[in-house]
Motif scaffolding. Structure first.
Motif, PDB file in Angstrom:
ATOM      1  N   PRO A 140     -28.122 -18.960  24.517  1.00 26.72           N
ATOM      2  CA  PRO A 140     -26.484 -19.811  23.476  1.00 26.72           C
ATOM      3  C   PRO A 140     -25.837 -18.848  23.009  1.00 26.72           C
ATOM      4  CG  PRO A 140     -28.850 -20.498  23.194  1.00 26.72           C
ATOM      5  CD  PRO A 140     -28.520 -19.536  24.289  1.00 26.72           C
ATOM      6  N   GLY A 141     -26.013 -17.567  22.824  1.00 27.66           N
ATOM      7  CA  GLY A 141     -24.981 -16.305  22.186  1.00 27.66           C
ATOM      8  C   GLY A 141     -24.546 -16.195  23.256  1.00 27.66           C
ATOM      9  N   HIS A 142     -23.868 -15.999  24.164  1.00 26.67           N
ATOM     10  CA  HIS A 142     -23.684 -15.517  25.903  1.00 26.67           C
ATOM     11  C   HIS A 142     -21.992 -15.410  24.820  1.00 26.67           C
ATOM     12  CE1 HIS A 142     -21.873 -13.509  29.511  1.00 26.67           C
ATOM     13  NE2 HIS A 142     -23.251 -13.891  29.947  1.00 26.67           N
ATOM     14  N   VAL A 143     -21.476 -13.832  24.770  1.00 26.49           N
ATOM     15  CA  VAL A 143     -20.195 -13.336  24.821  1.00 26.49           C
ATOM     16  C   VAL A 143     -19.439 -12.378  26.124  1.00 26.49           C
ATOM     17  CG1 VAL A 143     -20.466 -13.864  22.328  1.00 26.49           C
ATOM     18  CG2 VAL A 143     -20.855 -11.368  23.666  1.00 26.49           C
ATOM     19  N   ALA A 144     -18.399 -12.283  26.078  1.00 23.37           N
ATOM     20  CA  ALA A 144     -17.955 -11.599  27.074  1.00 23.37           C
ATOM     21  C   ALA A 144     -17.238 -10.134  25.839  1.00 23.37           C
ATOM     22  CB  ALA A 144     -16.995 -12.522  27.563  1.00 23.37           C
ATOM     23  N   TYR A 145     -16.688  -9.047  26.226  1.00 17.20           N
ATOM     24  CA  TYR A 145     -15.782  -8.314  25.693  1.00 17.20           C
ATOM     25  C   TYR A 145     -14.979  -7.541  26.331  1.00 17.20           C
ATOM     26  CZ  TYR A 145     -20.349  -7.937  22.864  1.00 17.20           C
ATOM     27  OH  TYR A 145     -21.880  -7.901  22.176  1.00 17.20           O
ATOM     28  N   VAL A 146     -13.406  -7.933  25.764  1.00 20.83           N
ATOM     29  CA  VAL A 146     -12.404  -7.784  26.742  1.00 20.83           C
ATOM     30  C   VAL A 146     -11.567  -6.614  25.870  1.00 20.83           C
ATOM     31  CG1 VAL A 146     -10.802  -8.611  27.395  1.00 20.83           C
ATOM     32  CG2 VAL A 146     -12.147  -9.846  27.395  1.00 20.83           C
ATOM     33  N   SER A 147     -11.413  -5.589  26.859  1.00 24.89           N
ATOM     34  CA  SER A 147     -10.151  -4.334  26.183  1.00 24.89           C
ATOM     35  C   SER A 147      -9.602  -4.560  27.001  1.00 24.89           C
ATOM     36  CB  SER A 147     -11.449  -3.365  26.276  1.00 24.89           C
ATOM     37  OG  SER A 147     -10.409  -1.908  26.097  1.00 24.89           O
ATOM     38  N   GLU A 148      -8.291  -4.353  26.963  1.00 20.70           N
ATOM     39  CA  GLU A 148      -6.855  -4.425  27.127  1.00 20.70           C
ATOM     40  C   GLU A 148      -6.322  -2.874  26.881  1.00 20.70           C
ATOM     41  OE1 GLU A 148      -3.937  -7.199  26.198  1.00 20.70           O
ATOM     42  OE2 GLU A 148      -5.267  -8.908  26.534  1.00 20.70           O
ATOM     43  N   THR A 149      -7.374  -2.290  26.306  1.00 15.18           N
ATOM     44  CA  THR A 149      -7.102  -0.893  26.381  1.00 15.18           C
ATOM     45  C   THR A 149      -7.376  -0.053  27.962  1.00 15.18           C
ATOM     46  OG1 THR A 149      -6.598  -0.981  24.050  1.00 15.18           O
ATOM     47  CG2 THR A 149      -6.823   1.351  24.694  1.00 15.18           C
ATOM     48  N   LEU A 150      -8.923  -0.239  28.066  1.00 14.33           N
ATOM     49  CA  LEU A 150      -9.392   0.139  29.433  1.00 14.33           C
ATOM     50  C   LEU A 150      -8.957  -0.519  30.255  1.00 14.33           C
ATOM     51  CD1 LEU A 150     -12.807   0.780  26.993  1.00 14.33           C
ATOM     52  CD2 LEU A 150     -11.177   2.737  28.374  1.00 14.33           C
ATOM     53  N   SER A 151      -8.714  -2.447  30.029  1.00  8.69           N
ATOM     54  CA  SER A 151      -8.483  -2.477  31.136  1.00  8.69           C
ATOM     55  C   SER A 151     -10.001  -3.315  32.013  1.00  8.69           C
ATOM     56  CB  SER A 151      -7.326  -1.837  32.096  1.00  8.69           C
ATOM     57  OG  SER A 151      -7.105  -2.784  33.768  1.00  8.69           O
ATOM     58  N   VAL A 152     -10.322  -3.335  31.275  1.00 10.76           N
ATOM     59  CA  VAL A 152     -11.910  -3.998  31.846  1.00 10.76           C
ATOM     60  C   VAL A 152     -12.387  -5.113  30.472  1.00 10.76           C
ATOM     61  CG1 VAL A 152     -12.659  -2.756  29.918  1.00 10.76           C
ATOM     62  CG2 VAL A 152     -13.847  -3.260  32.098  1.00 10.76           C
ATOM     63  N   ALA A 153     -12.795  -6.405  31.597  1.00  8.37           N
ATOM     64  CA  ALA A 153     -13.885  -7.240  30.483  1.00  8.37           C
ATOM     65  C   ALA A 153     -15.775  -7.016  31.158  1.00  8.37           C
ATOM     66  CB  ALA A 153     -13.403  -8.370  31.332  1.00  8.37           C
ATOM     67  N   PHE A 154     -15.707  -6.562  30.413  1.00  9.55           N
ATOM     68  CA  PHE A 154     -17.219  -6.904  30.882  1.00  9.55           C
ATOM     69  C   PHE A 154     -17.987  -8.289  30.492  1.00  9.55           C
ATOM     70  CE2 PHE A 154     -16.710  -2.609  28.908  1.00  9.55           C
ATOM     71  CZ  PHE A 154     -17.272  -1.774  30.475  1.00  9.55           C
TER      72      PHE A 154
END
Length: 226
Positions: free
Chosen positions: A143-157
Motif C-alpha cells: 500500500p505504501g510502496h514508493v520510488a526514490y529518484v535522484s536526477e543529480t545522481l542519475s538513479v531511480a531506486f
C-alpha cells in the motif's frame, strides 16, 4: 557482494534481493536493508565502499517487506529513516497487514522475524523531497510502496515496482503484490514522469546502469497497450 553502478552509487547483493548505497552530496544513504540475515553483508559492503557504518546518515525504504527492512534494526544506525506513509504503521509495528489479502497474510507471517527500528521513522508522500531524491508514490506491491529518484545522481531506486529477469523488465507479479493493477498504474505513472536517470535500480534482478529511464518508458508503453 558490492558493485559500483556509477559514481556515488553502489549495489549491495543480499540474500536474493538488492540493497543500495548512495553518496548524496556527502550524505551517505542506505536504500533498503535486505533480510534479517544480511546484516554482515551490508556491513562488509559499506566498508568495501570506503565508509564506516556510522557514516550512514539516512535510510530510504521503498516498502515494508522482510527482505527490504530485515537487517535494519540489527545494524543499529543513528540515521534518519524514511518510508512511504501507508507502510509506516506496518514498519514500526503500530499496524498489522490485512489477513484478507494474500500478500498481507505473508507479511503477517514474516513480520514475526522482523524487528522494528529503534529510531524515528518519517512517512513520505508523493512529491516529497529527501536530499536530492524526489519521492514517487507507486502503490500496488504494497500500500505504501514508493520510488526514490535522484536526477543529480542519475538513479531511480524503484524497489519491487518492477523486477529484472534475463535482461527483461516486468511488473511485480501475483501473489507478491497487493494489487497488480495498481502496480501497472504505478509503472505508467513513474514512466510518464520521465525521470532523467541512467540507472534503474530494482529490488530483484540486475540493475540497468544505462538507459534506465528508457527501459522504464518501454515497459510503461507495453503495459499501456495491454
Amino acid at each position: 557482494m558490492m558493485k559500483q553502478l556509477r559514481e556515488g552509487v553502489w549495489q549491495i547483493e543480499c540474500s536474493g534481493v538488492n540493497a543500495y548505497l548512495a553518496d548524496d552530496d556527502g550524505t551517505l544513504t542506505l536504500i533498503d536493508a535486505g533480510t534479517p540475515r544480511d546484516e554482515q553483508t551490508i556491513r562488509a559492503a559499506v566498508a568495501e565502499a570506503g565508509y564506516a557504518l556510522t557514516d550512514i546518515e539516512r535510510v530510504l525504504i521503498t516498502h515494508y517487506d522482510v527482505d527490504h527492512v530485515g537487517a535494519l534494526a540489527a545494524l543499529g544506525l543513528d540515521a534518519e529513516i524514511y518510508i512511504g506513509a501507508s507502510d509506516r504503521g506496518f514498519f514500526i509495528g503500530d499496524e498489522k497487514p490485512p489477513l484478507g489479502n494474500l500478500k498481507g497474510a505473508l507479511q503477517r507471517v514474516t513480520g514475526t522475524v522482523t524487528t522494528p527500528p529503534a529510531g524515528e521513522v518519517t512517512g513520505v508522500a508523493d512529491g516529497d523531497t529527501v536530499g536530492s531524491f524526489t519521492v514517487y508514490y507507486t502503490p500496488g506491491h504494497t500500500p505504501g510502496h514508493v520510488a526514490y529518484v535522484s536526477e543529480t545522481l542519475s538513479v531511480a531506486f524503484v524497489g519491487d515496482l518492477v523486477r529484472e529477469s534475463d535482461g527483461d523488465l516486468g511488473p511485480s507479479p501475483k501473489p507478491m503484490s497487493y494489487d497488480t493493477e495498481r502496480v501497472r498504474d504505478s509503472i505508467e505513472y513513474l514512466a510518464d514522469a520521465e525521470p532523467a536517470v541512467e540507472v534503474l535500480a530494482m529490488g530483484h534482478g540486475v540493475p540497468f546502469v544505462r538507459n534506465g529511464a528508457v527501459r522504464l518508458a518501454e515497459l510503461g508503453e507495453r503495459i499501456a497497450r495491454l
